[in-house]
Design a protein around this motif. Structure first.
Motif, short mmCIF file in Angstrom:
data_model
loop_
_atom_site.label_atom_id
_atom_site.label_comp_id
_atom_site.label_asym_id
_atom_site.label_seq_id
_atom_site.Cartn_x
_atom_site.Cartn_y
_atom_site.Cartn_z
N ALA A 49 0.86 -1.15 0.01
CA ALA A 49 0.11 0.04 0.22
C ALA A 49 1.05 1.25 0.17
N ALA A 50 1.77 0.98 0.85
CA ALA A 50 2.86 2.43 0.71
C ALA A 50 3.59 2.65 -0.56
N ARG A 51 3.89 1.54 -1.36
CA ARG A 51 4.58 1.98 -2.68
C ARG A 51 3.42 2.34 -3.37
N LEU A 52 2.25 2.01 -3.53
CA LEU A 52 1.30 2.68 -4.11
C LEU A 52 1.02 4.00 -3.72
N ALA A 53 1.05 4.28 -2.64
CA ALA A 53 0.96 5.65 -2.12
C ALA A 53 2.12 6.70 -2.63
N GLU A 54 3.11 6.10 -2.66
CA GLU A 54 4.48 6.76 -3.08
C GLU A 54 4.32 7.31 -4.67
N THR A 55 3.51 6.42 -5.36
CA THR A 55 3.44 6.88 -6.92
C THR A 55 2.21 7.63 -7.14
N THR A 56 1.26 7.64 -6.02
CA THR A 56 -0.22 8.33 -6.40
C THR A 56 0.11 9.71 -5.71
N GLY A 57 0.76 10.13 -4.76
CA GLY A 57 0.65 10.97 -3.90
C GLY A 57 0.12 11.17 -2.54
N VAL A 58 -0.41 9.77 -2.12
CA VAL A 58 -1.37 9.64 -1.13
C VAL A 58 -0.50 9.46 -0.10
N ARG A 59 -0.82 9.72 1.24
CA ARG A 59 -0.28 9.60 2.43
C ARG A 59 -0.92 8.41 3.15
N LEU A 60 -0.20 7.22 3.56
CA LEU A 60 -0.75 6.26 4.44
C LEU A 60 -0.03 6.58 5.67
N THR A 61 -1.00 6.32 6.69
CA THR A 61 -0.77 6.32 7.88
C THR A 61 -1.36 5.17 8.96
N ILE A 62 -0.75 4.80 10.04
CA ILE A 62 -1.33 3.90 10.99
C ILE A 62 -1.52 4.65 12.33
N GLU A 63 -2.62 4.09 12.84
CA GLU A 63 -3.39 5.01 13.90
C GLU A 63 -3.22 4.37 15.29
N ASN A 64 -2.94 4.79 16.30
CA ASN A 64 -3.12 4.22 17.66
C ASN A 64 -4.58 4.05 17.97
N LEU A 65 -4.99 3.02 18.42
CA LEU A 65 -6.33 2.67 18.64
C LEU A 65 -6.67 2.44 20.32
N PRO A 66 -7.75 2.72 20.61
CA PRO A 66 -7.96 2.45 22.15
C PRO A 66 -8.00 1.19 22.45
N ARG A 67 -7.56 0.80 23.55
CA ARG A 67 -7.40 -0.67 24.09
C ARG A 67 -8.66 -1.27 23.83
N ALA A 68 -8.16 -2.62 23.38
CA ALA A 68 -9.70 -3.43 23.39
C ALA A 68 -9.80 -4.05 24.59
N PHE A 69 -11.05 -4.68 24.69
CA PHE A 69 -11.58 -4.98 25.98
C PHE A 69 -11.38 -6.48 25.98
N GLY A 70 -11.24 -7.15 27.16
CA GLY A 70 -11.17 -8.37 27.59
C GLY A 70 -9.62 -9.08 27.42
N GLU A 71 -9.35 -9.86 26.66
CA GLU A 71 -8.31 -10.44 26.57
C GLU A 71 -7.25 -10.14 25.46
#
Length: 115
Positions: A49-71
Motif C-alpha cells: 500500500a505504501a508503494r502505491l501511495a508513493e506513486t499516487t501522492g497519497v499519505r498512508l498512516t497507521i493509527e493508535n487505537l483504544p485498548r480492546a476489551f477483554g483478553e
C-alpha cells in the motif's frame, strides 16, 4: 489509493489525501517474540500500500487505537513502540502515524507516560 491520488485538490493547493490504517488486535499476553512477528506481518502487508501511495501522492498512516476489551488489545494501543516498529518495517516516506489523542486519553488517561 490510486483513485484518491488522481483527484485534483479542491482548494487549488496541493493537498495529499490520507488513508488511515488500523493494525488489528493481538492477545494482551502475547509473548514478545510473537508480537514482533505480528508487527513484521502488519508492516509487510502495508508495504505494498505504501508503494502505491508513493506513486499516487497519497499519505498512508497507521493509527493508535483504544485498548480492546477483554483478553485482546489493539496493536499499538499500549505500546507506541509497536507503531514505530510497524512504520520502520514499512520503510516508506509516504507512511506515517496518525496519533489519535482522544483514543490515548480516553482509554489510557490513567497512564500519563503513555500519552
Amino acid at each position: 489509493m490510486a483513485l484518491l491520488g488522481a483527484q485534483p485538490a479542491s482548494t487549488g493547493r496541493a493537498v495529499r489525501p490520507v488513508v488511515v490504517f488500523h493494525t488489528g488486535r493481538v492477545p494482551a499476553t502475547i509473548p514478545q517474540r510473537e508480537r514482533r512477528a505480528v508487527i513484521r506481518r502488519v508492516a509487510a502487508n502495508l508495504r505494498d500500500a505504501a508503494r502505491l501511495a508513493e506513486t499516487t501522492g497519497v499519505r498512508l498512516t497507521i493509527e493508535n487505537l483504544p485498548r480492546a476489551f477483554g483478553e485482546m488489545e489493539h496493536l499499538g494501543s499500549r505500546r507506541i513502540e509497536d507503531l514505530v516498529e510497524v512504520l520502520a518495517g514499512i520503510g516508506s516516506d509516504a507512511a506515517g502515524v496518525t496519533f489519535d489523542y482522544g483514543h490515548a486519553n480516553t482509554l489510557c488517561g490513567e497512564e500519563p507516560e503513555y500519552i
